[in-house]
Design a protein around this motif. Structure first.
Motif, short mmCIF file in Angstrom:
data_model
loop_
_atom_site.label_atom_id
_atom_site.label_comp_id
_atom_site.label_asym_id
_atom_site.label_seq_id
_atom_site.Cartn_x
_atom_site.Cartn_y
_atom_site.Cartn_z
N MET A 1 24.21 45.64 35.57
CA MET A 1 25.64 45.50 35.25
C MET A 1 26.25 44.35 36.05
SD MET A 1 27.00 49.44 34.81
CE MET A 1 26.18 50.09 36.27
N LEU A 2 27.28 43.76 35.48
CA LEU A 2 27.87 42.54 36.02
C LEU A 2 28.44 42.73 37.42
CD1 LEU A 2 28.42 39.62 34.92
CD2 LEU A 2 30.72 40.42 34.35
N LEU A 3 29.01 43.90 37.70
CA LEU A 3 29.71 44.13 38.96
C LEU A 3 29.15 45.35 39.70
CD1 LEU A 3 33.28 43.50 37.54
CD2 LEU A 3 32.09 42.01 39.14
N SER A 4 27.89 45.60 39.56
CA SER A 4 27.27 46.78 40.15
C SER A 4 27.53 46.86 41.65
CB SER A 4 25.76 46.77 39.90
OG SER A 4 25.15 47.92 40.43
N GLU A 5 28.12 48.00 42.08
CA GLU A 5 28.40 48.30 43.48
C GLU A 5 29.49 47.43 44.10
OE1 GLU A 5 27.15 51.03 44.88
OE2 GLU A 5 26.23 51.32 42.92
N LYS A 6 30.15 46.59 43.30
CA LYS A 6 31.24 45.77 43.83
C LYS A 6 32.51 46.62 43.94
CE LYS A 6 29.06 41.69 43.57
NZ LYS A 6 28.73 40.88 44.77
N VAL A 7 33.36 46.24 44.89
CA VAL A 7 34.66 46.89 45.05
C VAL A 7 35.73 45.88 44.62
CG1 VAL A 7 36.30 47.93 46.65
CG2 VAL A 7 33.84 48.34 46.92
N LEU A 8 36.53 46.30 43.65
CA LEU A 8 37.47 45.41 42.99
C LEU A 8 38.89 45.93 43.15
CD1 LEU A 8 38.15 43.10 40.98
CD2 LEU A 8 37.49 44.65 39.13
N ILE A 9 39.78 45.12 43.74
CA ILE A 9 41.20 45.45 43.82
C ILE A 9 41.94 44.74 42.69
CG2 ILE A 9 43.33 45.21 45.16
CD1 ILE A 9 41.71 45.35 47.70
N ILE A 10 42.73 45.51 41.94
CA ILE A 10 43.57 44.93 40.90
C ILE A 10 45.02 45.13 41.32
CG2 ILE A 10 44.18 44.93 38.46
CD1 ILE A 10 41.45 46.30 37.96
N ALA A 11 45.66 44.06 41.75
CA ALA A 11 47.05 44.12 42.22
C ALA A 11 47.98 43.78 41.06
CB ALA A 11 47.26 43.14 43.37
N GLY A 12 48.83 44.74 40.70
CA GLY A 12 49.70 44.56 39.55
C GLY A 12 49.03 45.04 38.28
N ALA A 13 48.44 46.23 38.33
CA ALA A 13 47.65 46.76 37.21
C ALA A 13 48.54 47.43 36.19
CB ALA A 13 46.60 47.74 37.74
N GLY A 14 49.10 46.63 35.29
CA GLY A 14 49.98 47.17 34.26
C GLY A 14 49.21 47.74 33.08
N PRO A 15 49.91 48.10 32.01
CA PRO A 15 49.28 48.77 30.87
C PRO A 15 48.45 47.86 29.97
CG PRO A 15 51.60 48.39 30.42
CD PRO A 15 51.37 47.99 31.85
#
Length: 260
Positions: A1-15
């Motif tokens: 998978m492209l992001l396996s085991e990565k930690v991703l913060i999404i700031a401003g996660a709207g709908p």
């Protein structure tokens, strides 16, 4: 998978895009941290990720506050032990209107969120990224930077500044193996755009398809890219598949606007 085991913060996660980033990121193996200024939005997105079998936490954060940005990163570290990628989606709708008819204080309020908020978040993630040997930051811009959108001058100027900041940070953080890139979406087909077009159609007493026809005619692919398609492009920039890219602003618009 492209992001396996990565930690991703999404700031401003709207709908719209933010939600798609969280869901698709989790499908690609990432552990997700979603944040907005209100509790309901990120908690709902995190619940969707968890219901699909992914890992996610939700936090409330005002990116106008350095303390809130630092607390958000601390929450990610406490939950998952690292931060591999930051995606800056947050923006402000302050100062909607023509130049000269909106107060510059409102422009400053827009800039404080749309550009400086992204820089506060970057400032907060850089120390842990340096400590772990690298990371990726992706800023979300807008085609409004390069194509005039009526009454959106303050937003466009703030996004243009964010693109400039992307290049500056890429230069400074490159030696630390921290990549900084920018995605510049145009029209994105999803719940947010559909609601906007319906509102415009109601106001003009016409059908949504009447508004869509000239937009589609400008796009070589003949259709408006979906927010899911745009999310996949952003996640590519956040992934190791883009390990040779930094300082890039990538147009994501079906060809409506092509970079020279």
């Amino acid at each position: 998978m492209l992001l396996s085991e990565k930690v991703l913060i999404i700031a401003g996660a709207g709908p719209g895009l933010g939600r798609r980033l969280a869901i698709q990121g989790a499908r690609e193996g990432a552990r997700i941290v979603v944040a907005t200024q209100t509790r309901e939005g990120p908690e709902q997105i995190a619940a969707e990720v968890q219901a699909a079998g992914g890992e996610a936490i939700a936090r409330v954060a005002d990116i106008g506050s350095e303390a809130d940005c630092a607390a958000l990163v601390d929450a990610a570290l406490q939950a998952f032990g690292r931060v591999d990628s930051l995606i800056n989606c947050a923006f402000s709708t302050a100062a909607t209107g023509p130049f000269g008819e909106t107060a510059l204080d409102q422009w400053a309020a827009n800039f404080n969120v749309t550009c400086l908020g992204a820089l506060r978040m970057a400032q907060a993630v850089v120390p842990p990224m340096k400590a772990q040997g690298g990371g990726a930051i992706v800023n979300i811009s807008s085609m409004a930077v390069v194509q005039h959108v009526p009454e959106q001058a303050a937003y466009a100027v703030a996004k243009a500044a964010l693109e400039g900041a992307t290049r500056q940070l890429a230069q400074e953080l490159g030696p630390c193996n921290i990549r900084v890139n920018c995605a510049r979406p145009g029209w994105m087909w999803g719940a947010t755009t559909q609601a906007y077009l319906q509102m415009q159609a109601d106001a003009r007493h016409c059908a949504v398809d009447d508004l869509l026809a000239p937009v589609r005619a400008r796009i070589p692919l003949g259709r408006i890219p979906t927010d899911e398609e745009c999310a996949k492009t952003v996640l590519f920039l956040a992934s190791d598949y883009a390990s040779a890219l930094t300082g890039v602003t990538l147009d994501v618009n079906g060809g409506e606007r092509m970079s020279a």
